[in-house]
Design a protein around this motif. Structure first.
Motif, PDB file in Angstrom:
ATOM      1  N   ALA A 154       0.822  -1.203   0.000  1.00 47.13           N
ATOM      2  CA  ALA A 154       0.000   0.000   0.000  1.00 47.13           C
ATOM      3  C   ALA A 154       0.858   1.254   0.000  1.00 47.13           C
ATOM      4  CB  ALA A 154      -0.900  -0.003   1.224  1.00 47.13           C
ATOM      5  N   SER A 155       0.366   2.261  -0.687  1.00 47.93           N
ATOM      6  CA  SER A 155       0.929   3.602  -0.598  1.00 47.93           C
ATOM      7  C   SER A 155      -0.244   4.582  -0.672  1.00 47.93           C
ATOM      8  CB  SER A 155       1.934   3.868  -1.726  1.00 47.93           C
ATOM      9  OG  SER A 155       1.275   3.939  -2.975  1.00 47.93           O
ATOM     10  N   PHE A 156       0.048   5.844  -0.445  1.00 47.92           N
ATOM     11  CA  PHE A 156      -1.003   6.853  -0.428  1.00 47.92           C
ATOM     12  C   PHE A 156      -0.683   7.951  -1.426  1.00 47.92           C
ATOM     13  CE2 PHE A 156      -0.834   4.877   3.764  1.00 47.92           C
ATOM     14  CZ  PHE A 156      -2.134   4.408   3.864  1.00 47.92           C
ATOM     15  N   PRO A 163       4.758  12.549  -1.842  1.00 48.14           N
ATOM     16  CA  PRO A 163       5.290  11.190  -1.967  1.00 48.14           C
ATOM     17  C   PRO A 163       4.944  10.327  -0.755  1.00 48.14           C
ATOM     18  CG  PRO A 163       7.066  12.778  -1.614  1.00 48.14           C
ATOM     19  CD  PRO A 163       5.808  13.558  -1.749  1.00 48.14           C
ATOM     20  N   SER A 164       4.852   9.030  -1.010  1.00 52.87           N
ATOM     21  CA  SER A 164       4.482   8.081   0.039  1.00 52.87           C
ATOM     22  C   SER A 164       5.483   6.950   0.136  1.00 52.87           C
ATOM     23  CB  SER A 164       3.097   7.490  -0.262  1.00 52.87           C
ATOM     24  OG  SER A 164       2.763   6.469   0.647  1.00 52.87           O
ATOM     25  N   MET A 165       5.698   6.512   1.350  1.00 47.26           N
ATOM     26  CA  MET A 165       6.426   5.266   1.562  1.00 47.26           C
ATOM     27  C   MET A 165       5.506   4.132   1.126  1.00 47.26           C
ATOM     28  SD  MET A 165       8.130   5.919   5.334  1.00 47.26           S
ATOM     29  CE  MET A 165       8.520   4.181   5.457  1.00 47.26           C
ATOM     30  N   TYR A 216      -1.695   6.031   7.168  1.00 41.61           N
ATOM     31  CA  TYR A 216      -2.209   7.198   6.450  1.00 41.61           C
ATOM     32  C   TYR A 216      -1.889   8.482   7.215  1.00 41.61           C
ATOM     33  CZ  TYR A 216      -5.511  10.376   4.187  1.00 41.61           C
ATOM     34  OH  TYR A 216      -6.095  11.446   3.545  1.00 41.61           O
ATOM     35  N   TYR A 217      -2.074   8.462   8.529  1.00 37.11           N
ATOM     36  CA  TYR A 217      -1.703   9.625   9.343  1.00 37.11           C
ATOM     37  C   TYR A 217      -0.209   9.924   9.192  1.00 37.11           C
ATOM     38  CZ  TYR A 217      -6.220   9.608  11.832  1.00 37.11           C
ATOM     39  OH  TYR A 217      -7.550   9.680  12.154  1.00 37.11           O
ATOM     40  N   SER A 218       0.632   8.892   9.207  1.00 39.09           N
ATOM     41  CA  SER A 218       2.075   9.080   9.027  1.00 39.09           C
ATOM     42  C   SER A 218       2.383   9.707   7.673  1.00 39.09           C
ATOM     43  CB  SER A 218       2.824   7.752   9.144  1.00 39.09           C
ATOM     44  OG  SER A 218       2.721   7.235  10.437  1.00 39.09           O
ATOM     45  N   GLU A 251       1.450  13.386   7.863  1.00 44.57           N
ATOM     46  CA  GLU A 251       2.416  14.116   8.680  1.00 44.57           C
ATOM     47  C   GLU A 251       3.767  14.263   7.979  1.00 44.57           C
ATOM     48  OE1 GLU A 251       2.272  11.932  12.353  1.00 44.57           O
ATOM     49  OE2 GLU A 251       0.223  12.632  12.762  1.00 44.57           O
ATOM     50  N   SER A 252       4.204  13.226   7.260  1.00 40.44           N
ATOM     51  CA  SER A 252       5.488  13.301   6.557  1.00 40.44           C
ATOM     52  C   SER A 252       5.441  14.297   5.402  1.00 40.44           C
ATOM     53  CB  SER A 252       5.923  11.926   6.058  1.00 40.44           C
ATOM     54  OG  SER A 252       5.098  11.496   4.998  1.00 40.44           O
TER      55      SER A 252
END
Length: 156
Positions: free
Chosen positions: A61-63, A68-70, A80-82, A85-86
């Motif tokens: 999964a990514s968002f 950009p998403s991990m 999703y919160y992380s 916040e990132s």
């Protein structure tokens, strides 16, 4: 078996559940969902809104929506919160339209996009007030559904 009503033994309150169509109630539920999201309420969950076929290999999964998403091995609201916040997204400024536009992406081991879902369609939330209880859940067909039991006192 098709005409059997044996399911009522395991799910006695199933007849008390109906879609919410009243725009006033829908608006109140949407607002409650936003408040729960911003407060990181423990009754708010993130889930893939359809059955995933893992026979073709693992899914990650990514968002999307704010940067950009991990890549994550599983789908959790905390991930999703992380992600937000990132990317310096302020939870208090995230609105209903943002939840519609932000995405949950399922990818394969080669980082190829397999499926994209609106975050709004991935949220499951148990909302309870003094008079009603509602569950907002994903349907997988691009719309969110809100169910409101008729007999709230019988549902625990």
């Amino acid at each position: 078996m098709y005409n059997s009503d044996d399911y009522r033994v395991a799910f006695p309150d199933i007849q008390n559940i109906a879609p919410v169509r009243d725009p006033t109630v829908i608006e109140a539920l949407n607002e409650e969902l936003l408040q729960a999201f911003r407060a990181k309420n423990g009754n708010l969950y993130l889930a893939i809104p359809e059955i995933v076929d893992y026979q073709n290999g693992p899914h990650y999964a990514s968002f999307s929506g704010v940067g950009p998403s991990m890549v994550f091995e599983d789908v959790f609201i905390d991930e999703y919160y992380s992600y937000l916040e990132s990317n310096a997204a302020d939870l208090n400024s995230v609105g209903y339209e943002d939840l519609k536009c932000h995405g949950l992406n399922l990818k394969n081991e080669n980082d190829e996009l397999l499926k994209h879902f609106s975050i709004l369609n991935c949220l499951i939330f148990d909302a309870a007030s003094d008079t009603n209880r509602a569950t907002i859940y994903p349907t997988g067909n691009g719309t969110e559904s809100k169910l409101l039991p008729g007999k709230t006192e019988s549902i625990s």
